[in-house]
Design an enzyme around this catalytic site. Structure first.
Site, PDB file in Angstrom:
ATOM      1  N   TYR A  35     -54.297   4.188 -25.770  1.00 25.85           N
ATOM      2  CA  TYR A  35     -52.843   4.210 -25.738  1.00 25.85           C
ATOM      3  C   TYR A  35     -52.292   2.801 -25.475  1.00 25.85           C
ATOM      4  O   TYR A  35     -51.382   2.332 -26.152  1.00 25.85           O
ATOM      5  CB  TYR A  35     -52.374   5.195 -24.662  1.00 25.85           C
ATOM      6  CG  TYR A  35     -50.881   5.227 -24.436  1.00 25.85           C
ATOM      7  CD1 TYR A  35     -50.069   6.071 -25.173  1.00 25.85           C
ATOM      8  CD2 TYR A  35     -50.291   4.411 -23.472  1.00 25.85           C
ATOM      9  CE1 TYR A  35     -48.705   6.098 -24.983  1.00 25.85           C
ATOM     10  CE2 TYR A  35     -48.929   4.419 -23.273  1.00 25.85           C
ATOM     11  CZ  TYR A  35     -48.131   5.266 -24.023  1.00 25.85           C
ATOM     12  OH  TYR A  35     -46.774   5.279 -23.823  1.00 25.85           O
ATOM     13  N   GLU A  82     -27.086  27.950 -12.186  1.00 25.35           N
ATOM     14  CA  GLU A  82     -28.216  27.024 -12.338  1.00 25.35           C
ATOM     15  C   GLU A  82     -28.612  26.466 -10.976  1.00 25.35           C
ATOM     16  O   GLU A  82     -27.814  26.480 -10.044  1.00 25.35           O
ATOM     17  CB  GLU A  82     -27.862  25.883 -13.294  1.00 25.35           C
ATOM     18  CG  GLU A  82     -26.667  25.058 -12.841  1.00 25.35           C
ATOM     19  CD  GLU A  82     -26.079  24.212 -13.971  1.00 25.35           C
ATOM     20  OE1 GLU A  82     -26.834  23.733 -14.813  1.00 25.35           O
ATOM     21  OE2 GLU A  82     -24.860  24.038 -14.004  1.00 25.35           O
ATOM     22  N   LYS A  84     -24.528  26.270  -1.298  1.00 22.77           N
ATOM     23  CA  LYS A  84     -25.608  25.478  -0.703  1.00 22.77           C
ATOM     24  C   LYS A  84     -26.544  26.357   0.117  1.00 22.77           C
ATOM     25  O   LYS A  84     -26.113  27.287   0.786  1.00 22.77           O
ATOM     26  CB  LYS A  84     -25.007  24.397   0.216  1.00 22.77           C
ATOM     27  CG  LYS A  84     -24.128  23.408  -0.529  1.00 22.77           C
ATOM     28  CD  LYS A  84     -24.925  22.302  -1.154  1.00 22.77           C
ATOM     29  CE  LYS A  84     -25.331  21.295  -0.124  1.00 22.77           C
ATOM     30  NZ  LYS A  84     -24.876  19.962  -0.346  1.00 22.77           N
ATOM     31  N   CYS A 132     -57.616  26.942  29.391  1.00 21.90           N
ATOM     32  CA  CYS A 132     -56.660  27.846  28.755  1.00 21.90           C
ATOM     33  C   CYS A 132     -55.583  28.226  29.770  1.00 21.90           C
ATOM     34  O   CYS A 132     -55.911  28.675  30.874  1.00 21.90           O
ATOM     35  CB  CYS A 132     -57.379  29.102  28.269  1.00 21.90           C
ATOM     36  SG  CYS A 132     -56.259  30.381  27.685  1.00 21.90           S
ATOM     37  N   LYS A 180     -29.212  23.834  -8.054  1.00 17.12           N
ATOM     38  CA  LYS A 180     -28.610  22.551  -7.713  1.00 17.12           C
ATOM     39  C   LYS A 180     -29.726  21.585  -7.379  1.00 17.12           C
ATOM     40  O   LYS A 180     -30.343  21.665  -6.322  1.00 17.12           O
ATOM     41  CB  LYS A 180     -27.641  22.687  -6.537  1.00 17.12           C
ATOM     42  CG  LYS A 180     -26.905  21.390  -6.261  1.00 17.12           C
ATOM     43  CD  LYS A 180     -25.768  21.588  -5.289  1.00 17.12           C
ATOM     44  CE  LYS A 180     -24.960  20.310  -5.133  1.00 17.12           C
ATOM     45  NZ  LYS A 180     -25.741  19.176  -4.681  1.00 17.12           N
ATOM     46  N   CYS A 212     -56.120  32.265  30.529  1.00 12.71           N
ATOM     47  CA  CYS A 212     -57.292  32.850  31.196  1.00 12.71           C
ATOM     48  C   CYS A 212     -58.130  31.814  31.943  1.00 12.71           C
ATOM     49  O   CYS A 212     -59.174  32.153  32.507  1.00 12.71           O
ATOM     50  CB  CYS A 212     -58.160  33.605  30.184  1.00 12.71           C
ATOM     51  SG  CYS A 212     -59.066  32.508  29.077  1.00 12.71           S
ATOM     52  N   TYR A 244     -26.457  18.917 -17.454  1.00  9.93           N
ATOM     53  CA  TYR A 244     -25.631  20.077 -17.124  1.00  9.93           C
ATOM     54  C   TYR A 244     -24.166  19.929 -17.537  1.00  9.93           C
ATOM     55  O   TYR A 244     -23.372  20.822 -17.287  1.00  9.93           O
ATOM     56  CB  TYR A 244     -25.703  20.398 -15.631  1.00  9.93           C
ATOM     57  CG  TYR A 244     -25.389  19.233 -14.710  1.00  9.93           C
ATOM     58  CD1 TYR A 244     -24.118  18.699 -14.638  1.00  9.93           C
ATOM     59  CD2 TYR A 244     -26.383  18.684 -13.894  1.00  9.93           C
ATOM     60  CE1 TYR A 244     -23.835  17.637 -13.807  1.00  9.93           C
ATOM     61  CE2 TYR A 244     -26.109  17.627 -13.052  1.00  9.93           C
ATOM     62  CZ  TYR A 244     -24.835  17.101 -13.015  1.00  9.93           C
ATOM     63  OH  TYR A 244     -24.559  16.058 -12.185  1.00  9.93           O
ATOM     64  N   GLU A 252     -28.761  15.352 -13.859  1.00 13.26           N
ATOM     65  CA  GLU A 252     -29.344  14.931 -12.596  1.00 13.26           C
ATOM     66  C   GLU A 252     -30.738  14.354 -12.835  1.00 13.26           C
ATOM     67  O   GLU A 252     -31.558  14.962 -13.516  1.00 13.26           O
ATOM     68  CB  GLU A 252     -29.434  16.173 -11.685  1.00 13.26           C
ATOM     69  CG  GLU A 252     -29.584  15.886 -10.224  1.00 13.26           C
ATOM     70  CD  GLU A 252     -28.262  15.697  -9.478  1.00 13.26           C
ATOM     71  OE1 GLU A 252     -27.189  15.709 -10.119  1.00 13.26           O
ATOM     72  OE2 GLU A 252     -28.324  15.514  -8.255  1.00 13.26           O
ATOM     73  N   CYS A 293     -59.709  36.727  27.243  1.00 13.25           N
ATOM     74  CA  CYS A 293     -58.427  36.038  27.337  1.00 13.25           C
ATOM     75  C   CYS A 293     -57.337  36.992  26.866  1.00 13.25           C
ATOM     76  O   CYS A 293     -57.374  37.482  25.741  1.00 13.25           O
ATOM     77  CB  CYS A 293     -58.457  34.783  26.470  1.00 13.25           C
ATOM     78  SG  CYS A 293     -56.872  33.931  26.398  1.00 13.25           S
ATOM     79  N   CYS A 345     -59.728  28.145  22.951  1.00 14.08           N
ATOM     80  CA  CYS A 345     -60.024  28.713  24.259  1.00 14.08           C
ATOM     81  C   CYS A 345     -61.374  29.407  24.139  1.00 14.08           C
ATOM     82  O   CYS A 345     -61.593  30.183  23.208  1.00 14.08           O
ATOM     83  CB  CYS A 345     -58.940  29.720  24.635  1.00 14.08           C
ATOM     84  SG  CYS A 345     -59.466  30.926  25.877  1.00 14.08           S
ATOM     85  N   ASP A 394     -31.744  18.410  -6.303  1.00 14.48           N
ATOM     86  CA  ASP A 394     -31.480  17.443  -5.249  1.00 14.48           C
ATOM     87  C   ASP A 394     -31.929  16.063  -5.713  1.00 14.48           C
ATOM     88  O   ASP A 394     -32.981  15.567  -5.340  1.00 14.48           O
ATOM     89  CB  ASP A 394     -32.221  17.867  -3.968  1.00 14.48           C
ATOM     90  CG  ASP A 394     -31.576  17.262  -2.747  1.00 14.48           C
ATOM     91  OD1 ASP A 394     -30.497  16.657  -2.881  1.00 14.48           O
ATOM     92  OD2 ASP A 394     -32.162  17.386  -1.658  1.00 14.48           O
ATOM     93  N   ALA A 416     -56.784   3.758 -22.435  1.00 14.76           N
ATOM     94  CA  ALA A 416     -57.075   2.447 -23.021  1.00 14.76           C
ATOM     95  C   ALA A 416     -56.616   2.393 -24.479  1.00 14.76           C
ATOM     96  O   ALA A 416     -56.008   1.409 -24.913  1.00 14.76           O
ATOM     97  CB  ALA A 416     -58.569   2.156 -22.926  1.00 14.76           C
TER      98      ALA A 416
HETATM   99  O1  D41 Z   1     -27.939  20.137 -10.177  1.00 12.34           O
HETATM  100  C1  D41 Z   1     -26.967  19.499  -9.760  1.00 12.34           C
HETATM  101  N1  D41 Z   1     -27.110  18.667  -8.758  1.00 12.34           N
HETATM  102  C2  D41 Z   1     -25.620  19.650 -10.395  1.00 12.34           C
HETATM  103  C3  D41 Z   1     -24.619  18.748 -10.086  1.00 12.34           C
HETATM  104  C4  D41 Z   1     -25.353  20.690 -11.314  1.00 12.34           C
HETATM  105  N2  D41 Z   1     -26.312  21.582 -11.668  1.00 12.34           N
HETATM  106  N3  D41 Z   1     -24.133  20.797 -11.873  1.00 12.34           N
HETATM  107  C5  D41 Z   1     -23.141  19.917 -11.594  1.00 12.34           C
HETATM  108  N4  D41 Z   1     -21.944  20.062 -12.192  1.00 12.34           N
HETATM  109  C6  D41 Z   1     -20.958  19.222 -11.932  1.00 12.34           C
HETATM  110  C7  D41 Z   1     -19.645  19.423 -12.619  1.00 12.34           C
HETATM  111  C8  D41 Z   1     -19.218  20.859 -12.532  1.00 12.34           C
HETATM  112  C9  D41 Z   1     -18.590  18.554 -12.022  1.00 12.34           C
HETATM  113  C10 D41 Z   1     -19.814  19.058 -14.063  1.00 12.34           C
HETATM  114  C11 D41 Z   1     -23.355  18.839 -10.665  1.00 12.34           C
HETATM  115  C12 D41 Z   1     -22.269  17.975 -10.427  1.00 12.34           C
HETATM  116  N5  D41 Z   1     -21.090  18.175 -11.080  1.00 12.34           N
HETATM  117  C13 D41 Z   1     -22.322  16.836  -9.535  1.00 12.34           C
HETATM  118  N6  D41 Z   1     -23.381  16.172  -9.128  1.00 12.34           N
HETATM  119  C14 D41 Z   1     -23.006  15.189  -8.314  1.00 12.34           C
HETATM  120  C15 D41 Z   1     -21.683  15.213  -8.199  1.00 12.34           C
HETATM  121  C16 D41 Z   1     -21.237  16.230  -8.968  1.00 12.34           C
END
Ligand code: D41
Length: 672
Positions: A38, A115, A315, A409, A117, A412, A226, A174, A433, A427, A119, A36
Site C-alpha cells: 500500500y 438518533e 441527555k 479480615c 447524540k 473474622c 445529521y 459530528e 468468615c 481472607c 459525543d 508495504a
Molecule cells: O450527534 C450529535 N451530537 C448531534 C448534534 C445530532 N445528532 N444532531 C444535531 N442536530 C443539530 C441541529 C438540530 C441544530 C441541526 C446536533 C447539533 N445540532 C449540534 N451539535 C453541536 C451543536 C449543535
C-alpha cells in the site's frame, strides 16, 4: 501518447487503486494488500504529484495522510449559522417539548427522527461540484476554524461525492472517536509517558485541532452527518429522513441507529432502548436527539436564541462526577476476595446518588495513586458498580493519607493473604468468615442460581447475624416462627420466604452447579459442565483429564472443581441440600450424537417478542451453543429481533447468517 497524458493516466489509476484499498481497509476491515504494498502505491502517487503539481486533485487520497503544518487556523464564517440544541434532562421535559410542538402544529401524532447524540464535535463540510473544499468547526455557531486539512485525513468523510448531488452543498455532522480508537490512543500515550486524554470527546477535539494534520491522520476519527447548512431550496426533500437517505446515496455516512418514531411516546421508547444499548455501542453517546421529521413543520416552528424549536437532545444522566474520598474500607466477597471500597461524600452520578465506589484492589489503588481525602472522578456507567476513575492530583491537599490493606479480615480476623502474581487479596477464613457465609448464601439464592423468591440480601444478613443459618443447606431447615420473629419481618414475608424456598427445590443441574459458588464457575461454564457430564455424580467423579475435555475448562478451573469436591464440608452441604428435596432432571447425553448446537457461536440482538433475552440464551445454551455478546468472524448466527442496530451491519459485512425470531424458534425445535 505523450509523457504528460501518460503520467496523468497513471495518477488516476493510482488514485482509484488507493481509494479501493482504503475502502477495504477502513470500511470493511478486510485489507487486500500488505501495508508495504500500500505504501508503495501511495508513495508513487505522492512523488508524481510532487513533480507535477498540476496532477494534484482535491480528492486525491494523498490528502488523507496530512499536509504541512499550519501556523494558525483561519477563521471561517458560517453563512448559515450552526444552531445549538436545547436539552431535556427528564421525560417530563421531553413531554413538555412535545406539547409545544403539538400546540404549534395542531395535528395529531408528529413524526420525529431519533438518533444517538454522538459525543464528539460538530463540523460543517462544504462540497463544490461534489469535491470537499472546506471543513470548519462549529466555533460559536457564527464562525469556526478552518480544519480542512485535518478533516481530509478522516476516512469516513468522502473527498468526492457520488451520484446526483447539488453543485454547492454544506453538510453538517459530528466527528468522533470510537471507544477502541480512544483506548488505543491512550495506550500509546501511556507507553510514551505522555498525558492521557480524559475521554473520547476530548481526544477527538484534540486530534482535530492539530496544526499538523499528519498527527490527525494517525488518529482514528469517525464521522456521521445529521444536517445541512447551505442547500439549494429546490433540491431539499420533504423530510429529514429523505435528506439522510440522500446523504447516504452521495456516500456521506449516516448513523445506522437513526429511526423514525411516532409522537413523544415513540421518543421515550427510543431513549430507553438506546440507554440499554449504550454500553454496547462502539462509540460514546451522551444522549439521543429528536427532530421533527417534516421540513415545512420545522420552518413553521422556527428557532429561538439560536436553538431550533423543532429539535431537542434528551441527555443521559452524566456518568462522571467529582467528589471527595472520606475514607477507605474493605469488603469481603463470596470467595474471600478483599475489595477496597471508597466511602464518598454523596454525589449524583449516572442518575443516582452514590456514596460508595469500588477501588478494585490494592494494585489499582497504587496505580491510580488514590489517597484518603483526595478529590476524585467517580464513574457509574449503566448498571455497572460505581468506580473511582481517577484522582484530581492538582487538587490534592497536604492532609491526604495513604491507604494500606489490613493484615486481618475485618469480619473474622483471619489473616489476609495475597497470592504471588494475583492482584486480589483474600481472607483466609473460608466459610468461618460470616462475610463469606453471607455472600455465598446471597449468590445461592440469586435469580440465575436457585432463584429463591422472598430472600433478599438484607434478609440473608439478618438470618446470618441472628444465627438462624450459617450455610446454604441451613436455608431449607428454616421454620416459620423464628423467621417471623425477626425485626421488620411480618407473617406474610416469612410465609413468602418459606414458599420461595419450597419452589426453588425444583431446579436444573446447571443452575445448581452455578449456585454452589465454586470459584470461577460462572453461569456459562456451569451450563457447559451440565451438558457435558449430564449428572452431578459424573461431575464429582471427573478427574482433571476428564474436566479438561469440557469446552471452556482449563487447568485453573479444573483445579477449583476438584478442590471443591474434595472437601468433606462441601460434600456434606450438597448431601443435605439433596436430602432437603432439591432435585433436577439429569441432562440426557447421547454419546453417539453431539448436542445439536455444539460448537456453534450465536449472538442475540434487538428485542424478541416471544422470549426474553435470558430465556433465548438459556435455551440455546442447553442445546450446546455458546452465546456471545459481540459479532466476530467466529459467529455462526446472529439472531436479530426488533430494532437491531450495528450488530446487524457487522454481520452483513462479515457474511454471517442472520435469523429472525421464527427461525430462532425453528432452531430451538431442532428443525434445520
Ligand atoms: O450527534 C450529535 N451530537 C448531534 C448534534 C445530532 N445528532 N444532531 C444535531 N442536530 C443539530 C441541529 C438540530 C441544530 C441541526 C446536533 C447539533 N445540532 C449540534 N451539535 C453541536 C451543536 C449543535
Amino acid at each position: 501518447m505523450n509523457q504528460s497524458t501518460e503520467q496523468s493516466k497513471r495518477a488516476a489509476t493510482l488514485r482509484e487503486q488507493i481509494n479501493l484499498h482504503n475502502q477495504s481497509y477502513y470500511q470493511f476491515d478486510d485489507p487486500q494488500i500488505s501495508d508495504a504494498e500500500y505504501d508503495l502505491l501511495l508513495r508513487e502517487l505522492q512523488a508524481l504529484e510532487e513533480k507535477h503539481p498540476e496532477l494534484i486533485r482535491l480528492d486525491s487520497p494523498t490528502h488523507r495522510v496530512g499536509a504541512p503544518p499550519l501556523k494558525i487556523f483561519e477563521e471561517v464564517r458560517h453563512v448559515v449559522p450552526m444552531l445549538s440544541l436545547n436539552n431535556a434532562f427528564s421525560d417530563e421535559e421531553l413531554v413538555d417539548f412535545g406539547r409545544k410542538v403539538q400546540e404549534k402544529m395542531g395535528n395529531t401524532s408528529t413524526e420525529y427522527i431519533a438518533e444517538p447524540k454522538l459525543d464528539g464535535l460538530a463540523i460543517s463540510l462544504l462540497y463544490k461540484e461534489g469535491v470537499l473544499v472546506q471543513a470548519a468547526t462549529r466555533g460559536d455557531g457564527k464562525s469556526g476554524e478552518n480544519v480542512t486539512e485535518n478533516i481530509r485525513t478522516v476516512h469516513d468523510i468522502p473527498l468526492r461525492l457520488k451520484g446526483d448531488f447539488p453543485v454547492r452543498l454544506e453538510v453538517r455532522g459530528e466527528v468522533f472517536m470510537s471507544k477502541r480508537g480512544f483506548e488505543k490512543l491512550n495506550q500509546q500515550a501511556e507507553e510514551k509517558g505522555e498525558k492521557l486524554f480524559a475521554n473520547p470527546r476530548n481526544a477527538a477535539a484534540g486530534s482535530l485541532r492539530q496544526l499538523d494534520s499528519k498527527i490527525t491522520a494517525r488518529r482514528s476519527l469517525s464521522f456521521y452527518c445529521y444536517g445541512y447548512g447551505e442547500f439549494p431550496e429546490q433540491n431539499l426533500p420533504e423530510n429529514q429522513i429523505d435528506l439522510l437517505e440522500k446523504f447516504n446515496q452521495w456516500g456521506l455516512p449516516v448513523s445506522p441507529e437513526v429511526e423514525l418514531v411516532h409522537g413523544i411516546d415513540g421518543c421515550i421508547a427510543y431513549y430507553k432502548e438506546m440507554e440499554n444499548r449504550r454500553s454496547a455501542l462502539a462509540y460514546e453517546i451522551d444522549g439521543v436527539v429528536f427532530k421533527v421529521n417534516n421540513f415545512s413543520s420545522q420552518r413553521l416552528l422556527g428557532s429561538i436564541a439560536r436553538a431550533p424549536r423543532w429539535a431537542i437532545a434528551r441527555k443521559f444522566p452524566a456518568e462522571e462526577a467529582i467528589t471527595t474520598i472520606l475514607d477507605i474500607d474493605v469488603q469481603v466477597g463470596r470467595t474471600g476476595a478483599i475489595t477496597p471500597v471508597a466511602r464518598l461524600a454523596p454525589v449524583f452520578v449516572g442518575g443516582v446518588t452514590v456514596t460508595n465506589a469500588t477501588l478494585h484492589n490494592i494494585d489499582e489503588i497504587r496505580r491510580k495513586d488514590v489517597r484518603i481525602g483526595d478529590k476524585v472522578v467517580v464513574r457509574r456507567a449503566g448498571d455497572v458498580i460505581p468506580e473511582v476513575a481517577r484522582v484530581l492530583l492538582d487538587k490534592r491537599a497536604p492532609s491526604t493519607r495513604l491507604f494500606n490493606l489490613p493484615a486481618q479480615c475485618p469480619i473474622c480476623q483471619s489473616a489476609i493473604e495475597k497470592t504471588e502474581g494475583e492482584s486480589v487479596s483474600r481472607c483466609s477464613g473460608g466459610l468461618f468468615c460470616s462475610a463469606q457465609q453471607k455472600e455465598a448464601i446471597k449468590h445461592f439464592s440469586s435469580r440465575k442460581a436457585m432463584d429463591i423468591d422472598g430472600l433478599g440480601s438484607k434478609l440473608v444478613e439478618q438470618l446470618v447475624d441472628e444465627g438462624l443459618i450459617q450455610n446454604i443447606a441451613d436455608l431449607y431447615n428454616l421454620q416459620l416462627e423464628p423467621v417471623m420473629a425477626l425485626e421488620r419481618m411480618g407473617k406474610k414475608s416469612a410465609e413468602n420466604l418459606i414458599a420461595g424456598l419450597e419452589k426453588s427445590k425444583q431446579t436444573t443441574l446447571a443452575a445448581f452447579i452455578f449456585a454452589l459458588g465454586i470459584r470461577d464457575i460462572g453461569e456459562v461454564t456451569a451450563q457447559t459442565l451440565a451438558n457435558h457430564f449430564g449428572s452431578l455424580g459424573a461431575i464429582k467423579a471427573a478427574n482433571e483429564e476428564a474436566l479438561l475435555e469440557t469446552q471452556d475448562v482449563g487447568p485453573i478451573v479444573a483445579k477449583h472443581l476438584i478442590t471443591f469436591f474434595q472437601q468433606p464440608h462441601n460434600l456434606e452441604v450438597i448431601d443435605r441440600l439433596q436430602q432437603a428435596g432439591i432435585t433436577w432432571d439429569d441432562v440426557i447425553i447421547d454419546s453417539t450424537r453431539e448436542l445439536p448446537l455444539q460448537g456453534k457461536t450465536i449472538v442475540l440482538t434487538g428485542t424478541l417478542e416471544r422470549f426474553s433475552r435470558d430465556q433465548a440464551k438459556k435455551a440455546l445454551q442447553e442445546l450446546g451453543a455458546k452465546v456471545s455478546g459481540s459479532v466476530s468472524s467466529k459467529t455462526d448466527y446472529l439472531v436479530a429481533g426488533n430494532n437491531s442496530g450495528s450488530k446487524l451491519d457487522k454481520a452483513a459485512k462479515l457474511n454471517i447468517s442472520v435469523l429472525d425470531e421464527d427461525q430462532l424458534s425453528e432452531l430451538l425445535l431442532g428443525k434445520p
